[in-house]
Design a protein around this motif. Structure first.
Motif: not given
Length: 261
Positions: A211-221, A227-232
């Motif tokens: 998820l942290v790696r994904d944050w680096q390339r994603m918009t806030i939305e 994050g929701i998908r990861a928690c699920v």
């Protein structure tokens, strides 16, 4: 390159050491290949919980590339050398578990890129950090692009335009180091992080690393949705329920002991 893996309960901890102390642990093409291969192999270990990367001795983490090798490179050789810098960094960044940089001394050029590719960095008070490439006729490239998100654009520009260096106190102040310790406390600083990671849910930590790696390339939305998908996804095993119940049991036990006293 030396790799040691220790069993810790149901998981394992890897210690990777760049062992070239005669050249302050500088890395040539062969060394970068070995580093990449070491982390690619570790990535296949499903029981791995955390990795620690360091340099041998007490003077240097990784003092950059091997200049004796680099000065003779043709354009074709330069492409290979710089590509392997990237591949070594990429293997560290894509390891499914956190990587701790144990910075025990000089951390220059490719060494700083490699440290930036790690998830957390602890350094000794005598360490020095810099990107000296322009002083040797080449720009800082590859994973130097990670520096702005760690230390800001201003400090990045200062380092890459001047080829200068910063001491450990400044590295801590600008955010490159998460933890600054005296040499005698380096292993304790690493061990504290390792213990905390081992106390967390193994699957949760792997989901968090991705998820942290994904944050680096994603918009806030996009990051929020990820994050929701990861928690699920975390709920597809009983790990959350077990860890939450264990916490509630400890809390209840502590309250009961308090009531009895």
């Amino acid at each position: 390159m030396q790799t040691r893996v220790e069993q810790r309960g149901m998981g394992r901890v890897a210690y990777v050491t760049v062992a070239n102390p005669e050249k302050r642990n500088a890395l040539g093409i062969a060394g970068k290949k070995q580093l990449a291969q070491s982390f690619r192999k570790l990535a296949k270990d499903q029981t791995l919980r955390v990795a620690v990367l360091t340099g041998s001795g007490d003077k240097s983490f990784i003092a950059g590339a091997d200049l004796a090798e680099m000065k003779e490179l043709t354009p074709k050789g330069a492409r290979e050398e710089h590509t392997w810098t990237h591949r070594a960094c990429e293997a560290i960044r894509t390891l499914p578990v956190p990587v701790i940089a144990r910075i025990n001394g000089y951390c220059f050029g490719a060494g700083m890129e490699i440290a930036a590719s790690c998830d957390m960095r602890v350094g000794v008070s005598g360490a020095k950090f810099g990107m000296p490439e322009v002083r040797f006729g080449i720009p800082s490239g590859m994973e130097a692009c990670l520096l702005p998100q760690l230390i800001g654009w201003g400090k990045t520009r200062e380092l890459v335009f001047t080829g200068g260096y910063m001491d450990a106190a400044e590295a801590r102040h600008c955010g490159f180091l998460e933890k600054l310790v005296e040499p005698a406390g380096l292993d304790t600083g690493v061990a504290q992080w390792v213990a905390s990671i081992l106390a967390a849910g193994p699957r949760a930590v792997r989901l968090q690393k991705k998820l942290v790696r994904d944050w680096q390339r994603m918009t806030i939305e996009q990051a929020i949705r990820a994050g929701i998908r990861a928690c699920v996804e975390a709920r597809r095993t009983d790990e959350p329920q077990r860890l939450m119940q264990a916490f509630l049991d400890r809390q209840k036990s502590g309250k009961e002991r308090h009531d009895e006293s």
